[in-house]
Design a protein around this motif. Structure first.
Motif, PDB file in Angstrom:
ATOM      1  N   TYR A   1       0.818  -1.213   0.000  1.00 57.61           N
ATOM      2  CA  TYR A   1       0.000   0.000   0.000  1.00 57.61           C
ATOM      3  C   TYR A   1       0.857   1.272   0.000  1.00 57.61           C
ATOM      4  O   TYR A   1       0.476   2.301   0.563  1.00 57.61           O
ATOM      5  N   LYS A   2       2.046   1.170  -0.624  1.00 53.09           N
ATOM      6  CA  LYS A   2       2.880   2.322  -0.988  1.00 53.09           C
ATOM      7  C   LYS A   2       3.415   3.113   0.205  1.00 53.09           C
ATOM      8  O   LYS A   2       3.574   4.338   0.113  1.00 53.09           O
ATOM      9  N   GLU A   3       3.684   2.434   1.324  1.00 56.77           N
ATOM     10  CA  GLU A   3       4.367   3.121   2.412  1.00 56.77           C
ATOM     11  C   GLU A   3       5.846   3.300   2.040  1.00 56.77           C
ATOM     12  O   GLU A   3       6.387   2.566   1.216  1.00 56.77           O
ATOM     13  N   SER A   4       6.499   4.290   2.641  1.00 57.21           N
ATOM     14  CA  SER A   4       7.886   4.591   2.302  1.00 57.21           C
ATOM     15  C   SER A   4       8.804   3.430   2.696  1.00 57.21           C
ATOM     16  O   SER A   4       8.497   2.673   3.629  1.00 57.21           O
ATOM     17  N   PRO A   5       9.937   3.275   1.996  1.00 55.34           N
ATOM     18  CA  PRO A   5      10.875   2.188   2.341  1.00 55.34           C
ATOM     19  C   PRO A   5      11.357   2.236   3.785  1.00 55.34           C
ATOM     20  O   PRO A   5      11.609   1.194   4.391  1.00 55.34           O
ATOM     21  N   LEU A   6      11.485   3.439   4.367  1.00 49.83           N
ATOM     22  CA  LEU A   6      11.928   3.543   5.761  1.00 49.83           C
ATOM     23  C   LEU A   6      10.889   2.955   6.709  1.00 49.83           C
ATOM     24  O   LEU A   6      11.230   2.288   7.688  1.00 49.83           O
ATOM     25  N   VAL A   7       9.594   3.188   6.435  1.00 52.35           N
ATOM     26  CA  VAL A   7       8.532   2.614   7.269  1.00 52.35           C
ATOM     27  C   VAL A   7       8.524   1.092   7.123  1.00 52.35           C
ATOM     28  O   VAL A   7       8.418   0.363   8.122  1.00 52.35           O
ATOM     29  N   VAL A   8       8.646   0.609   5.890  1.00 49.25           N
ATOM     30  CA  VAL A   8       8.649  -0.841   5.666  1.00 49.25           C
ATOM     31  C   VAL A   8       9.831  -1.482   6.392  1.00 49.25           C
ATOM     32  O   VAL A   8       9.689  -2.536   7.035  1.00 49.25           O
ATOM     33  N   GLN A   9      10.998  -0.844   6.307  1.00 46.56           N
ATOM     34  CA  GLN A   9      12.187  -1.409   6.954  1.00 46.56           C
ATOM     35  C   GLN A   9      12.052  -1.406   8.481  1.00 46.56           C
ATOM     36  O   GLN A   9      12.469  -2.347   9.154  1.00 46.56           O
ATOM     37  N   ALA A  10      11.443  -0.351   9.031  1.00 45.41           N
ATOM     38  CA  ALA A  10      11.244  -0.287  10.482  1.00 45.41           C
ATOM     39  C   ALA A  10      10.284  -1.377  10.949  1.00 45.41           C
ATOM     40  O   ALA A  10      10.475  -1.983  12.018  1.00 45.41           O
ATOM     41  N   ILE A  11       9.241  -1.650  10.158  1.00 45.81           N
ATOM     42  CA  ILE A  11       8.309  -2.732  10.507  1.00 45.81           C
ATOM     43  C   ILE A  11       9.037  -4.071  10.470  1.00 45.81           C
ATOM     44  O   ILE A  11       8.889  -4.906  11.368  1.00 45.81           O
ATOM     45  N   ALA A  12       9.852  -4.288   9.433  1.00 48.44           N
ATOM     46  CA  ALA A  12      10.554  -5.569   9.295  1.00 48.44           C
ATOM     47  C   ALA A  12      11.608  -5.768  10.382  1.00 48.44           C
ATOM     48  O   ALA A  12      11.949  -6.910  10.708  1.00 48.44           O
ATOM     49  N   ALA A  13      12.120  -4.672  10.956  1.00 47.74           N
ATOM     50  CA  ALA A  13      13.234  -4.772  11.910  1.00 47.74           C
ATOM     51  C   ALA A  13      12.805  -4.657  13.363  1.00 47.74           C
ATOM     52  O   ALA A  13      13.668  -4.719  14.245  1.00 47.74           O
ATOM     53  N   HIS A  14      11.500  -4.507  13.648  1.00 46.13           N
ATOM     54  CA  HIS A  14      11.136  -4.170  15.034  1.00 46.13           C
ATOM     55  C   HIS A  14      11.285  -5.346  15.998  1.00 46.13           C
ATOM     56  O   HIS A  14      11.235  -5.141  17.215  1.00 46.13           O
ATOM     57  N   HIS A  15      11.484  -6.581  15.495  1.00 49.89           N
ATOM     58  CA  HIS A  15      11.771  -7.717  16.373  1.00 49.89           C
ATOM     59  C   HIS A  15      13.212  -8.210  16.205  1.00 49.89           C
ATOM     60  O   HIS A  15      13.556  -9.277  16.703  1.00 49.89           O
ATOM     61  N   GLY A  16      14.026  -7.427  15.485  1.00 53.68           N
ATOM     62  CA  GLY A  16      15.426  -7.795  15.327  1.00 53.68           C
ATOM     63  C   GLY A  16      15.673  -8.850  14.276  1.00 53.68           C
ATOM     64  O   GLY A  16      16.787  -9.392  14.195  1.00 53.68           O
ATOM     65  N   ASP A  17      14.660  -9.186  13.441  1.00 49.48           N
ATOM     66  CA  ASP A  17      14.872 -10.184  12.386  1.00 49.48           C
ATOM     67  C   ASP A  17      15.849  -9.666  11.325  1.00 49.48           C
ATOM     68  O   ASP A  17      16.574 -10.451  10.711  1.00 49.48           O
ATOM     69  N   VAL A  18      15.837  -8.358  11.082  1.00 51.94           N
ATOM     70  CA  VAL A  18      16.803  -7.729  10.181  1.00 51.94           C
ATOM     71  C   VAL A  18      17.409  -6.541  10.918  1.00 51.94           C
ATOM     72  O   VAL A  18      16.856  -6.067  11.901  1.00 51.94           O
ATOM     73  N   GLU A  19      18.548  -6.079  10.407  1.00 52.77           N
ATOM     74  CA  GLU A  19      19.221  -4.954  11.046  1.00 52.77           C
ATOM     75  C   GLU A  19      18.442  -3.661  10.791  1.00 52.77           C
ATOM     76  O   GLU A  19      17.990  -3.432   9.668  1.00 52.77           O
ATOM     77  N   PRO A  20      18.280  -2.801  11.808  1.00 52.26           N
ATOM     78  CA  PRO A  20      17.586  -1.524  11.588  1.00 52.26           C
ATOM     79  C   PRO A  20      18.343  -0.669  10.579  1.00 52.26           C
ATOM     80  O   PRO A  20      19.559  -0.555  10.621  1.00 52.26           O
ATOM     81  N   GLY A  21      17.584  -0.073   9.657  1.00 53.83           N
ATOM     82  CA  GLY A  21      18.207   0.746   8.628  1.00 53.83           C
ATOM     83  C   GLY A  21      18.157   2.225   8.900  1.00 53.83           C
ATOM     84  O   GLY A  21      18.621   3.007   8.083  1.00 53.83           O
ATOM     85  N   SER A  22      17.582   2.633  10.034  1.00 58.86           N
ATOM     86  CA  SER A  22      17.494   4.058  10.359  1.00 58.86           C
ATOM     87  C   SER A  22      17.362   4.211  11.866  1.00 58.86           C
ATOM     88  O   SER A  22      17.089   3.242  12.594  1.00 58.86           O
ATOM     89  N   VAL A  23      17.579   5.444  12.326  1.00 61.84           N
ATOM     90  CA  VAL A  23      17.417   5.733  13.754  1.00 61.84           C
ATOM     91  C   VAL A  23      15.973   5.483  14.182  1.00 61.84           C
ATOM     92  O   VAL A  23      15.704   4.957  15.275  1.00 61.84           O
ATOM     93  N   GLU A  24      15.024   5.838  13.307  1.00 59.47           N
ATOM     94  CA  GLU A  24      13.614   5.670  13.648  1.00 59.47           C
ATOM     95  C   GLU A  24      13.256   4.194  13.828  1.00 59.47           C
ATOM     96  O   GLU A  24      12.410   3.855  14.660  1.00 59.47           O
ATOM     97  N   ALA A  25      13.893   3.291  13.065  1.00 60.20           N
ATOM     98  CA  ALA A  25      13.644   1.859  13.238  1.00 60.20           C
ATOM     99  C   ALA A  25      14.102   1.402  14.617  1.00 60.20           C
ATOM    100  O   ALA A  25      13.436   0.588  15.274  1.00 60.20           O
ATOM    101  N   VAL A  26      15.240   1.911  15.075  1.00 60.24           N
ATOM    102  CA  VAL A  26      15.717   1.577  16.425  1.00 60.24           C
ATOM    103  C   VAL A  26      14.747   2.109  17.476  1.00 60.24           C
ATOM    104  O   VAL A  26      14.456   1.437  18.481  1.00 60.24           O
ATOM    105  N   LEU A  27      14.204   3.318  17.252  1.00 63.07           N
ATOM    106  CA  LEU A  27      13.248   3.888  18.206  1.00 63.07           C
ATOM    107  C   LEU A  27      11.970   3.066  18.274  1.00 63.07           C
ATOM    108  O   LEU A  27      11.376   2.906  19.350  1.00 63.07           O
TER     109      LEU A  27
END
Length: 513
Positions: A386-412
């Motif tokens: 549904y066309k969310e930005s790549p940073l939002v998608v990456q933060a969702i994918a990384a919020h359980h540590g399955d992938v490395e966070p790609g931004s400060v906001e993903a860590v937050l």
């Protein structure tokens, strides 16, 4: 004859009068024409005189204007000539100044060249003296310069290794204390500003009955009513000895809510039969759809997240009926959005991005009953769809540590998710899984060489490790703490954070006799 004479006479007189009148009028016309000509001649002459006068005036004015323009042009030319002269004088002055500076620079260059030559000569002499000195020192000591350098470095390294290790330890301790203090301040401020009451919800729904007779009516003749309700909703109705209550059990929380609303409507209406059940289920479905949409919009407005796709709004609303360890997922997502936004504001990160990713981080849980896979992967795919930005998608994918966070906001988002899930009373955990987690925690610590005993304390929030002092020194104690932390992060799933404390104790025992 006598009568004709006077008449003829009268006629002659009239004729004579008419001729006389004509002659007089002719004379008058000639006189007027002459007068008009004279008047026209006079007007023509007067007009010529006026034209001549106007012409003379115009020529005079033109001469005056030409003279004025000439004077202005001459004045402007004089001013420009003066300005040109001034500029020429300034240019001449600047040229003279530049010439003087060039002379000074040439003198300085000559001086610098002499000094540079002198420095080169001194440098050569110094190098020669150093070579002579080195040879003399090698002759006196009997050791070459390379061997002396190695001996000196070995001595310095030996003396400084302990001090360097101590300095590193002190710097790490200070940095850790400062980071912990700042992190506690930010998290405590965010939690204080976002303190909310979250009620742990059950995984089954209970519908109260006015009396136990209603159970028979819900079951119906030969069970046709209860079968119709279960078939239409996909939910199991448990009617047991519980007084004045019916339990609804189902895998899908949305279907369970539809069944609960439909059953309450049927009980209030009193008419319970298959046709009425179908009608009430349809009404309840529409009502639940409206609730889902309203709850999704309310969550987006409450967190200040705008521009979401309508399907994402609907999935957010579905989270109202989803629980995780007893915690309502929609309330948890709203809390994570607020916490992530507040922490981002404290550290200067992108507040809007942190809130958006925090609100959508568990969106996959709205579909994990329908789509195979972990909710993290499902959520990232839905957000990407549904066309969310790549940073939002990456933060969702990384919020359980399955992938490395790609931004400060993903860590937050990771931190806010852990804070929301780990606060007291947020989630329920079974005794069995709790004990397994504590045993796993202690076994991880016991597997490290040099560990004597490990104790999990504070409900698994801290582990204290006792090491053998004869095998583990102070520097290795720090290494063991880091190794345990890495193993816990890689092998154990836990809410919040776990403090690792390594204790090294040395005892001196003697007896007085």
């Amino acid at each position: 004859m006598v009568a004709i004479g006077p008449i003829f006479l009268y006629a002659l007189l009239l004729l004579a009068g008419g001729v006389l009148a004509y002659a007089i009028m002719r004379l008058i016309g000639v006189v007027q024409l002459h007068s008009a000509r004279e008047r026209a001649r006079e007007l023509l002459e007067e007009t010529k005189r006026e034209v001549e006068a106007k012409k003379r005036e115009a020529l005079l004015e033109a001469k005056e204007e030409a003279l004025r323009v000439k004077n202005e042009l001459e004045k402007e030319i004089r001013e420009r000539r003066n300005e040109t002269l001034r500029m020429e004088r300034r240019l001449l002055q600047k040229e003279e100044s530049l010439d003087r500076k060039m002379e000074q620079l040439e003198k300085k260059e000559e001086t610098l060249a002499k000094k540079e030559a002198e420095c080169d000569r001194l440098k050569t002499e110094l190098q020669e003296l150093q070579v002579i000195k080195r040879r003399e020192l090698e002759r006196i000591s009997g050791v070459s310069s390379e061997e002396a350098r190695k001996i000196l470095l070995a001595e310095v390294e030996k003396e400084m290794s302990a001090e360097i290790a101590q300095r590193i330890k002190e710097m790490e301790a200070r940095a850790k204390e400062e980071c912990d203090r700042r992190a506690r301040e930010i998290l405590s401020l965010a939690i204080q500003r976002c303190a909310g009451d979250h009620v742990a919800e059950a995984t089954v729904s209970v519908v109260a009955l006015p009396n136990d007779e209603m159970k028979g009516r819900i079951i119906g003749r030969e069970g046709r009513n209860i079968r119709a309700l279960e078939t239409l909703t996909g939910i199991d109705l448990i009617i047991d000895d519980t007084p004045e209550a019916v339990i609804l059990s189902g895998f899908d929380p949305v279907r369970r809510e539809v069944a609960r609303l439909a059953l309450e409507k049927l009980i209030a209406d009193g008419r319970i039969h298959p046709a009425r059940i179908e009608e009430m289920v349809e009404k309840a479905q529409k009502e639940v759809d409206n609730i889902i949409r309203e709850e999704g919009e309310r969550a987006a407005i409450e967190t200040g997240v705008h521009g979401l796709h309508p399907e994402l709004i609907r999935l957010l609303g579905r989270l109202k009926f989803r629980t995780s360890y007893g915690q309502n997922v929609l309330k948890h997502s709203i809390e994570v959005a607020h916490l992530a936004g507040m922490i981002a504001a404290e550290i200067g990160a992108d507040v809007a991005l942190a809130k958006r990713a925090g609100l959508l981080h568990d969106i996959g849980k709205a579909l994990d009953h329908e789509v195979e896979g972990p909710h993290v992967t499902i959520g990232a795919e839905v957000a990407r769809k549904y066309k969310e930005s790549p940073l939002v998608v990456q933060a969702i994918a990384a919020h359980h540590g399955d992938v490395e966070p790609g931004s400060v906001e993903a860590v937050l988002v990771q931190a806010a998710d852990a804070v929301s899930a780990a606060r007291p009373g947020a989630r329920r955990e079974t005794l069995e899984s709790y004990l397994k987690r504590l045993q796993k925690l202690e076994s991880i610590a016991d597997s490290i060489e040099g560990v004597e005993k490990a104790y999990a304390v504070q409900a698994g929030r801290e582990i204290r490790i006792m090491v053998r002092p004869e095998k583990v020194d102070d520097a290795n104690a720090v290494r063991i703490a880091r190794e345990v932390v890495k193993k816990i992060e890689n092998e154990l799933e836990y809410p919040g954070q776990i403090k690792v404390t390594v204790i090294r104790e040395t005892r001196a025992v003697d007896y007085a006799k």
